[in-house]
Design an enzyme around this catalytic site. Structure first.
Site, short mmCIF file in Angstrom:
data_model
loop_
_atom_site.label_atom_id
_atom_site.label_comp_id
_atom_site.label_asym_id
_atom_site.label_seq_id
_atom_site.Cartn_x
_atom_site.Cartn_y
_atom_site.Cartn_z
CE1 TYR A 205 -4.72 -1.83 4.94
CE2 TYR A 205 -3.37 0.07 4.37
CZ TYR A 205 -4.18 -0.99 3.99
OH TYR A 205 -4.44 -1.20 2.65
CB SER B 87 -0.84 -0.02 1.28
OG SER B 87 -1.50 1.21 1.49
N1 LIG Z 1 -8.58 -0.12 -2.09
C1 LIG Z 1 -7.51 0.57 -1.76
O1 LIG Z 1 -7.51 1.81 -1.82
C2 LIG Z 1 -6.24 -0.12 -1.35
C3 LIG Z 1 -5.08 0.65 -1.25
C4 LIG Z 1 -3.89 0.04 -0.88
C5 LIG Z 1 -3.86 -1.31 -0.61
N2 LIG Z 1 -5.02 -2.03 -0.71
C6 LIG Z 1 -4.95 -3.44 -0.41
O2 LIG Z 1 -5.44 -4.18 -1.53
C7 LIG Z 1 -6.03 -5.39 -1.07
C8 LIG Z 1 -7.42 -5.54 -1.64
O3 LIG Z 1 -8.20 -4.44 -1.22
P1 LIG Z 1 -9.65 -4.09 -1.81
O4 LIG Z 1 -9.74 -2.62 -1.76
O5 LIG Z 1 -9.88 -4.82 -3.07
O6 LIG Z 1 -10.57 -4.67 -0.61
P2 LIG Z 1 -11.94 -5.48 -0.60
O7 LIG Z 1 -12.44 -5.38 0.79
O8 LIG Z 1 -12.82 -5.02 -1.72
O9 LIG Z 1 -11.45 -6.97 -0.90
C9 LIG Z 1 -10.67 -7.68 0.04
C10 LIG Z 1 -10.98 -9.16 -0.10
O10 LIG Z 1 -10.15 -9.87 0.82
C11 LIG Z 1 -10.94 -10.91 1.38
N3 LIG Z 1 -10.40 -11.35 2.66
C12 LIG Z 1 -10.37 -10.66 3.84
N4 LIG Z 1 -9.85 -11.42 4.81
C13 LIG Z 1 -9.54 -12.62 4.25
C14 LIG Z 1 -9.00 -13.83 4.74
N5 LIG Z 1 -8.64 -13.96 6.05
N6 LIG Z 1 -8.82 -14.86 3.90
C15 LIG Z 1 -9.18 -14.76 2.59
N7 LIG Z 1 -9.73 -13.64 2.06
C16 LIG Z 1 -9.91 -12.59 2.89
C17 LIG Z 1 -12.33 -10.30 1.54
O11 LIG Z 1 -13.34 -11.29 1.67
C18 LIG Z 1 -12.44 -9.50 0.25
O12 LIG Z 1 -13.02 -10.26 -0.80
C19 LIG Z 1 -5.97 -5.34 0.46
O13 LIG Z 1 -4.84 -6.06 0.91
C20 LIG Z 1 -5.80 -3.87 0.76
O14 LIG Z 1 -5.18 -3.64 2.00
C21 LIG Z 1 -6.20 -1.47 -1.05
#
Ligand SMILES: NC(=O)c1ccc[n+]([C@@H]2O[C@H](COP(=O)([O-])OP(=O)(O)OC[C@H]3O[C@@H](n4cnc5c(N)ncnc54)[C@H](O)[C@@H]3O)[C@@H](O)[C@H]2O)c1
Length: 255
Positions: free
Chosen positions: A160, A147
């Site tokens: 985080y 991130s």
């Molecule tokens: N959206 C953003 O702005 C952003 C920015 C930086 C990093 N990220 C990272 O990108 C990744 C995806 O984020 P997103 O925005 O698509 O989130 P999201 O919430 O839309 O999707 C996350 C997915 O991870 C799954 N998940 C959670 N815990 C789990 C577990 N223990 N085992 C298996 N699956 C699990 C959830 O069910 C969900 O489908 C994350 O790691 C997040 O920290 C997101």
């Protein structure tokens, strides 16, 4: 995504594939010709991702899996190999957000939950994937989601940020461990990407979604597909000389 990658005959494994960035990456791998294994806690979300892939003519395997469980992760990788024969690319993306809270107010339960999914879960997946890649010809490529909070601090995000900094530290060291084995590991650092996580996070913080947009120098949130183009490049042969990097794709947020 304008560039066409050719992943035909290759197998990709995506965690967090039921939603957001993971779903967009699974679809992008499938459109590029890969057979795709989809892992997530949410069986319903996985079914929807698989439906989108098969409707587009692709092949998908759904794997209900908790990435914090070593047994679940090993079983998911084993089932992927049993079904598709090998594992060429992996995107370790499952993660959870932190409610805005100061370091002093961070509950140990929140710390444990965030670290166990976003850092330990990534490690367990990478370990099982590397062990498979060591057994097959051709090695493989792994991308771990970090991130902007993996390269700088953010107010209210100490747990985080600790997890996401940890992802980069693991990735750099594991990349050194396995460079000579033909296995590349890279980290990907998204900015603020328009997903369910960001909808929940935006709703929970002062300033809401408009405040998040104001934090992005390009004046908009990123699209999950804009992360997929970077991940596919990192997993492609075009990135054969790229390992151990932390690629920031964030509209300038961390500058
Ligand atoms: N959206 C953003 O702005 C952003 C920015 C930086 C990093 N990220 C990272 O990108 C990744 C995806 O984020 P997103 O925005 O698509 O989130 P999201 O919430 O839309 O999707 C996350 C997915 O991870 C799954 N998940 C959670 N815990 C789990 C577990 N223990 N085992 C298996 N699956 C699990 C959830 O069910 C969900 O489908 C994350 O790691 C997040 O920290 C997101």
């Amino acid at each position: 995504m304008n560039t066409t990658y050719d992943f035909s005959g290759r197998v990709a494994f995506v965690t967090g594939a039921a939603s957001g960035i993971g779903r967009a990456n699974a679809l992008a791998f499938a459109r590029a010709g890969a057979q795709v294994a989809l892992a997530d806690l949410s069986a319903d979300g996985l079914e929807e991702t698989a439906r989108l892939i098969t409707a587009d003519g692709g092949q998908a395997l759904t794997l209900t899996c908790d990435v914090t469980s070593e047994d679940d992760v090993q079983a998911a990788v084993d089932r992927t190999v049993a079904r598709f024969g090998r594992l060429d690319a992996a995107f370790n993306n499952a993660g959870v957000e932190q409610p805005v809270q100061s370091a002093a107010d961070t509950a140990k339960d929140d710390w444990d939950r965030i670290l166990s999914v976003s850092l330990t879960g990534m490690f367990l997946c990478a370990k099982a994937e590397i062990r498979q890649m060591l057994q097959q010809d051709g090695g493989g490529a792994i991308v771990n989601v970090s991130s902007g909070a993996g390269v700088k601090g953010f107010k209210g995000q100490a747990a985080y940020a600790a997890a996401k900094h940890g992802v980069i530290g693991f990735t750099r060291s594991a990349a050194l461990d396995h460079a000579a084995d033909g296995i590349r590991l890279n980290a990907l650092c998204p900015g603020i990407i328009d997903t369910e996580m960001i909808r929940r996070f935006g709703d929970s913080r002062p300033g809401g979604r408009e405040g998040l947009i104001a934090d992005e120098p390009v004046g908009r949130l990123g699209k999950p597909e804009e992360i997929a183009s970077a991940v596919l490049w990192l997993c492609s042969d075009d990135a054969a000389f790229t390992t151990g990097t932390a690629l920031v794709v964030d509209g300038g947020q961390t500058l």
